[in-house]
Design an enzyme around this catalytic site. Structure first.
Site, PDB file in Angstrom:
ATOM      1  N   HIS A  88      42.976  41.075  38.583  1.00  0.00           N
ATOM      2  CA  HIS A  88      43.225  41.881  38.326  1.00  0.00           C
ATOM      3  C   HIS A  88      42.474  41.797  35.867  1.00  0.00           C
ATOM      4  O   HIS A  88      41.815  40.545  36.313  1.00  0.00           O
ATOM      5  CB  HIS A  88      44.414  42.083  37.134  1.00  0.00           C
ATOM      6  CG  HIS A  88      45.391  42.777  38.347  1.00  0.00           C
ATOM      7  ND1 HIS A  88      45.963  44.217  37.634  1.00  0.00           N
ATOM      8  CD2 HIS A  88      45.930  42.568  39.290  1.00  0.00           C
ATOM      9  CE1 HIS A  88      46.842  44.334  38.361  1.00  0.00           C
ATOM     10  NE2 HIS A  88      46.920  43.721  39.599  1.00  0.00           N
ATOM     11  N   GLU A 117      38.478  47.527  35.299  1.00  0.00           N
ATOM     12  CA  GLU A 117      38.286  46.218  35.450  1.00  0.00           C
ATOM     13  C   GLU A 117      37.475  45.089  35.704  1.00  0.00           C
ATOM     14  O   GLU A 117      37.788  45.184  37.609  1.00  0.00           O
ATOM     15  CB  GLU A 117      39.953  45.854  35.964  1.00  0.00           C
ATOM     16  CG  GLU A 117      40.935  46.493  35.195  1.00  0.00           C
ATOM     17  CD  GLU A 117      42.347  45.648  35.553  1.00  0.00           C
ATOM     18  OE1 GLU A 117      42.829  45.008  36.363  1.00  0.00           O
ATOM     19  OE2 GLU A 117      43.338  46.356  34.444  1.00  0.00           O
ATOM     20  N   GLU A 160      44.773  37.481  35.846  1.00  0.00           N
ATOM     21  CA  GLU A 160      44.365  38.489  35.027  1.00  0.00           C
ATOM     22  C   GLU A 160      42.902  37.990  34.945  1.00  0.00           C
ATOM     23  O   GLU A 160      43.440  36.165  33.906  1.00  0.00           O
ATOM     24  CB  GLU A 160      45.031  38.406  34.054  1.00  0.00           C
ATOM     25  CG  GLU A 160      46.162  39.390  34.401  1.00  0.00           C
ATOM     26  CD  GLU A 160      46.409  40.568  34.296  1.00  0.00           C
ATOM     27  OE1 GLU A 160      45.141  41.248  33.693  1.00  0.00           O
ATOM     28  OE2 GLU A 160      47.423  41.937  34.396  1.00  0.00           O
TER      29      GLU A 160
END
Lengths: 94, 308
Positions: free
Chosen positions: B195, B70, B269
């Site tokens: 993330h 990531e 995210e």
């Protein structure tokens, strides 16, 4: 060790509509080497969830025919992963 | 010589290490580097502390790159440190925040995995620890924390990408981070983990569908945080508890930090929603970081005002 190459590998998006389609997905994961991007493992897949996974070009054909046979809609997000890996470096050094 | 670091590009580990030194040299009154331990492959785990020397002040702990592939996540942590240090004394809000609180930023949590994703396997996720009685390498560090670690649906198979490890905190990286947070618990008011991908702002719990006691507060912060984030480029984020918004997980750092007593824990995210997935092009780094910065600044301001 030679670095891993991802030529012709694909990222596929599927949205299983019900429990039956979830179990089809689970069977596909059992028989093929699928790398789950979202969710991060097959045991998290649920009905109506958007599922993204990576699959080799070779295995994609059998996945595609299984999805077609079961009338499961799918979308190819990335057609050639290696190309996309190279394309991510799209900013030139200053 | 690691080469030139750039905030608009992804930087390999050598460049990030050199960058941490440069940040300390450039802003000695504002940035310091703390080695909190080392990884399985003996790479250093560095935290950058941003803020004044006073240890008693409130602080926010942030980590990036717990999952190796990531890459946008470490890019954000670097951006955050740079912007915070640069804008102190110039930007009114950042100055106010840094006058009252510190940030502990772990730019790369999973260093060995990050290096592996640069050199061997771009899609690598776990760390690089060897597993007993298995040829498969690595543990998912975000399932290795000591919170509901034993519960399903975690896997015991070291060959899976989501392998939780042989025991909670079995991994040197997890242990180092957990020890650091435990030893700074008095000051840490918020924990934020970064993330990618899927554009979500998540809060506990991940291991149960039950809601945390202060879920109304967390929902409010997440709602305003995502609203603020969208003001820059209209990027839409969804928000909510991990288990119902994303999917159930156990052993996550977020739930663990919450269980330890840090009652404002969030996971971003970051971009995108699947067009690029883990392969977000460099040309989108800056915009992603700029909009995320707005949300993080909002959370920091909220913590300042609403925690004792």
């Amino acid at each position: 060790i030679a670095p891993v190459h991802f030529d012709r590998e694909k990222v596929v998006r599927v949205k299983p509509q019900d429990e039956n389609q979830v179990s089809i997905m689970k069977n596909l994961a059992k028989d093929n080497e699928l790398d789950f991007w979202y969710p991060d493992a097959i045991n998290h897949v649920a009905a109506n969830m958007t599922v993204d996974f990576r699959v080799s070009g070779k295995e994609f054909q059998s996945i595609q025919s299984a999805l077609d046979q079961n009338r499961m809609h799918y979308e190819i997000l990335i057609d050639n992963l290696q190309e996309e890996i190279e394309k991510q470096f799209d900013v030139k050094e200053a | 010589i690691p080469g030139r670091h750039s905030y608009a590009k992804y930087n390999n580990w050598d460049k990030i290490v050199a960058w941490t030194e440069k940040m300390v040299d450039k802003h000695p009154e504002m940035v310091s580097r703390i080695k909190i331990g080392s990884t399985f492959e003996d790479n250093p785990l560095y935290i950058l502390k941003i803020g004044k020397k006073d240890e008693r002040r409130k602080s926010v702990f942030m980590d990036c790159g717990i999952h190796a592939q990531e890459w946008i996540s470490p890019a954000f942590c670097q951006w955050f440190v740079y912007q915070a240090a640069k804008s102190y004394g110039k930007n009114k809000i950042m100055t106010k925040i840094l006058d009252r609180m510190n940030f502990y930023v772990l730019p790369v949590f999973n260093v060995d995995g990050y290096i592996w994703s640069w050199t061997q396997d771009r899609m690598w996720k776990k760390n690089r620890s060897k597993n007993h009685n298995s040829k498969c390498v690595g543990t998912d560090l975000n399932r290795n924390f000591n919170v509901s670690w034993h519960s399903s649906p975690n896997t015991d198979d070291p060959c899976q990408d989501t392998y939780r490890g042989p025991a909670p905190e079995s991994e040197k990286e997890t242990k180092a981070v957990a020890d650091f947070i435990r030893s700074h618990l008095k000051s840490i008011r918020a924990y934020i983990s970064f993330h990618s991908y899927s554009q979500m702002l998540l809060f506990p719990y991940g291991y149960t569908l039950k809601l945390p006691p202060n879920h109304e507060d967390l929902t409010k912060v997440a709602r305003i945080g995502t609203d603020v984030l969208s003001t820059r480029y209209e990027t839409q984020y969804i928000y909510g508890p991990i288990a119902s918004t994303a999917y159930p997980t156990s052993g996550s750092s977020l739930d663990w930090a919450y269980s330890l007593g840090i009652k404002h824990t969030f996971a971003f995210e970051l971009r995108d929603k699947g067009r690029f997935g883990f392969l977000l092009p460099e040309s989108r780094i800056k915009s992603t970081c700029k909009e995320t910065m707005l949300a993080v600044k909002f959370i920091a301001k909220y913590i300042l005002r609403h925690t004792s």
